[in-house]
Design a protein around this motif. Sequence first.
Motif, mmCIF file in Angstrom:
data_model
loop_
_atom_site.group_PDB
_atom_site.id
_atom_site.type_symbol
_atom_site.label_atom_id
_atom_site.label_comp_id
_atom_site.label_asym_id
_atom_site.label_seq_id
_atom_site.Cartn_x
_atom_site.Cartn_y
_atom_site.Cartn_z
ATOM 1 N N MET A 27 0.833 -1.202 0.000
ATOM 2 C CA MET A 27 0.000 0.000 0.000
ATOM 3 C C MET A 27 0.870 1.255 0.000
ATOM 4 N N ALA A 28 0.493 2.185 -0.842
ATOM 5 C CA ALA A 28 1.296 3.423 -0.932
ATOM 6 C C ALA A 28 1.235 4.186 0.388
ATOM 7 N N LYS A 29 2.381 4.698 0.795
ATOM 8 C CA LYS A 29 2.418 5.455 2.043
ATOM 9 C C LYS A 29 1.973 6.894 1.797
ATOM 10 N N ASN A 30 1.551 7.521 2.874
ATOM 11 C CA ASN A 30 1.149 8.924 2.806
ATOM 12 C C ASN A 30 2.279 9.804 3.291
ATOM 13 N N TYR A 31 2.621 10.817 2.502
ATOM 14 C CA TYR A 31 3.720 11.687 2.905
ATOM 15 C C TYR A 31 3.238 13.107 3.165
ATOM 16 N N GLU A 32 3.918 13.733 4.107
ATOM 17 C CA GLU A 32 3.640 15.137 4.418
ATOM 18 C C GLU A 32 4.850 15.965 3.968
ATOM 19 N N THR A 33 4.581 17.116 3.364
ATOM 20 C CA THR A 33 5.665 18.010 2.950
ATOM 21 C C THR A 33 5.920 19.009 4.072
ATOM 22 N N VAL A 34 7.190 19.214 4.387
ATOM 23 C CA VAL A 34 7.556 20.174 5.435
ATOM 24 C C VAL A 34 8.435 21.249 4.801
ATOM 25 N N ILE A 35 8.017 22.521 4.956
ATOM 26 C CA ILE A 35 8.742 23.593 4.265
ATOM 27 C C ILE A 35 9.060 24.759 5.197
ATOM 28 N N GLY A 36 10.282 25.223 5.118
ATOM 29 C CA GLY A 36 10.696 26.455 5.805
ATOM 30 C C GLY A 36 11.344 27.367 4.773
ATOM 31 N N LEU A 37 11.136 28.675 4.901
ATOM 32 C CA LEU A 37 11.660 29.592 3.880
ATOM 33 C C LEU A 37 12.733 30.515 4.419
ATOM 34 N N GLU A 38 13.696 30.802 3.565
ATOM 35 C CA GLU A 38 14.650 31.880 3.825
ATOM 36 C C GLU A 38 14.395 32.930 2.744
ATOM 37 N N VAL A 39 13.921 34.079 3.169
ATOM 38 C CA VAL A 39 13.532 35.115 2.205
ATOM 39 C C VAL A 39 14.469 36.316 2.321
ATOM 40 N N HIS A 40 15.113 36.665 1.209
ATOM 41 C CA HIS A 40 15.965 37.857 1.179
ATOM 42 C C HIS A 40 15.178 39.003 0.570
ATOM 43 N N VAL A 41 15.243 40.155 1.220
ATOM 44 C CA VAL A 41 14.545 41.328 0.711
ATOM 45 C C VAL A 41 15.535 42.490 0.626
ATOM 46 N N GLU A 42 15.617 43.108 -0.543
ATOM 47 C CA GLU A 42 16.464 44.292 -0.712
ATOM 48 C C GLU A 42 15.746 45.498 -0.147
ATOM 49 N N LEU A 43 16.390 46.212 0.751
ATOM 50 C CA LEU A 43 15.731 47.348 1.381
ATOM 51 C C LEU A 43 15.790 48.585 0.488
ATOM 52 N N ALA A 44 14.768 49.427 0.639
ATOM 53 C CA ALA A 44 14.596 50.572 -0.264
ATOM 54 C C ALA A 44 15.379 51.802 0.185
ATOM 55 N N THR A 45 16.550 51.621 0.767
ATOM 56 C CA THR A 45 17.348 52.784 1.164
ATOM 57 C C THR A 45 17.939 53.443 -0.080
ATOM 58 N N LYS A 46 18.285 54.717 0.033
ATOM 59 C CA LYS A 46 18.902 55.421 -1.109
ATOM 60 C C LYS A 46 20.349 54.985 -1.274
ATOM 61 N N THR A 47 21.017 54.731 -0.118
ATOM 62 C CA THR A 47 22.439 54.372 -0.193
ATOM 63 C C THR A 47 22.660 52.980 0.400
ATOM 64 N N LYS A 48 23.862 52.455 0.174
ATOM 65 C CA LYS A 48 24.187 51.090 0.600
ATOM 66 C C LYS A 48 24.281 50.965 2.117
ATOM 67 N N ILE A 49 24.450 49.723 2.576
ATOM 68 C CA ILE A 49 24.389 49.490 4.027
ATOM 69 C C ILE A 49 25.591 50.038 4.791
ATOM 70 N N PHE A 50 26.805 50.012 4.169
ATOM 71 C CA PHE A 50 27.995 50.460 4.921
ATOM 72 C C PHE A 50 28.783 51.578 4.233
ATOM 73 N N CYS A 51 28.218 52.169 3.160
ATOM 74 C CA CYS A 51 28.904 53.284 2.501
ATOM 75 C C CYS A 51 27.856 54.191 1.871
#
Length: 480
Positions: free
Chosen positions: A1-25
């Motif tokens: 008999m076919a087994k039942n599987y559950e999908t488990v998902i976690g996300l890593e989301v990168h977002v570019e921030l809307a600043t006018k200048t860069k983070i360290f310059c």
Amino acid sequence: MAKNYETVIGLEVHVELATKTKIFCGCTTEFGGAPNTHTCPVCTGQPGSLPVLNKQVVEYAAAVGLATNCTITQDCKFDRKNYFYPDNPQNYQISQLYLPICRDGHVDIELEDGTKKAVRIHEIHMEEDAGKLVHDDWEDVSYVDYNRSGVPLIEIVSEPDMRSAEEVIAYLEKLRLTIQYLGASDCKLNEGSMRADVNLSVREVGASEFGTRTEMKNLNSFRAIARAIENERARQIDIIESGGKVVQETRRWDDNKEYSYAMRSKEDAQDYRYFPDPDLVPVHISDEWLEEIKSRQPELKPEKMVRYKEEFGLPDYDIGIITDHKKLADIFEETTAICNNPKKVSNWLMGETMRIMKEKNEDPENINFSPANLAELIEMVDKGEINGKVAKEVFTHVYEDNIEPKKYVEEKGLKMDDNADDLRKTVEEIVSANPKSVEDFKSGKKQAMGFLVGQVMRASGGKANPQMVNQLLSEILLNM
Ligand code: ADP
Ligand code: MG
Ligand code: ZN
């Protein structure tokens, strides 16, 4: 008999921030530009240069954390993540490992069938983006462009709480909308200002331990994400069913070919030799500063929904759609502020605007017409200066070229024709030219009236006042 599987998902989301200048310059974050023109000694990793933290990055990161129910780490710091790659000029990325700025939040999602669920956020940290490699296969060389190097990012790491592609997309949509409302980023997946890496494992339903996960990269649309999830779930189940073991690795999704391939194996987590960045002082977010950030939090979707009901009395259906896009909500509020007719504004947004947008396959973000022009159009209809049909026609030009309705109507001679004498003449002509329809009407066929109205409208070039036409027609027909 076919087994039942559950999908488990976690996300890593990168977002570019809307600043006018860069983070360290002080270099601009503007997209594009000739290669390596948005650079300086700091963001190209020159020896002796020193990073200085952009305050706005901290404020945006904290704002996103507050909006996602996180605890703000008021004393946080930056760490160096060491790795060697040509797009990374310092040979380390400045990121946060030990004390990320936000922790332990959650995003509430709602599914199609009404199910509600909270997806927990493990942490949000600040970091810098890398440059870009440009491979020229023809010349057989690779170029590097550091314009993106040092553009501020936040990485939002979820707990492995999602169980389906639908949940993942609901989570991402909620996150995107929240961040757009905050003005912290435009979150465009197709342009890379929002990038989601999908960590996925499968396990038998009822199992207490998670399975081994893979991480998928290069997903640049919701459709690609949904397809990649289905595909990776099937691939892992196949491996397990045939007695194999899933290998922990990073895979790259190819959306054209609809399959993924291994990029690098990660059987043991990579050793990045993290250590605190000695060039940057720890960040202290005082109670006052945090309060200031809190007080500046804009109204988000849930509060907007309540206010639209109270202030404008709009139906729930309208409110749901309009507040689902910051751009639509902005246009709605600005237009209503001018013409003071919320329901009519809502009708134009939900009706014609949505219709044209769908037809052109565009997003609300691309809407370019000014609220003043929509307000002017609404007022012209209200005052009876143009009829509904002409208004729709004029609106297509407002949408496409942001024309000024008054001027346009003037120039094209589209003003509503409500000269009673003229109209009566036209109606009489149409009546005598269509004896069959008149007879039909007399014998009780109501549709005949509609046909005659249509004929009069057409004869007037679409400009006749429809109420007057109806009135005159009834009058004339009843007196025959
Ligand atoms: P790393 O630091 O090695 O990248 P983390 O433990 O921080 O690993 O997890 C990274 C992402 O992977 C998180 O979003 C987390 O929710 C997710 N994740 C962790 N374990 C699993 C698993 N077994 N199945 C699916 N996703 C997982
Ligand atoms: Mg990670
Ligand atoms: Zn720079």
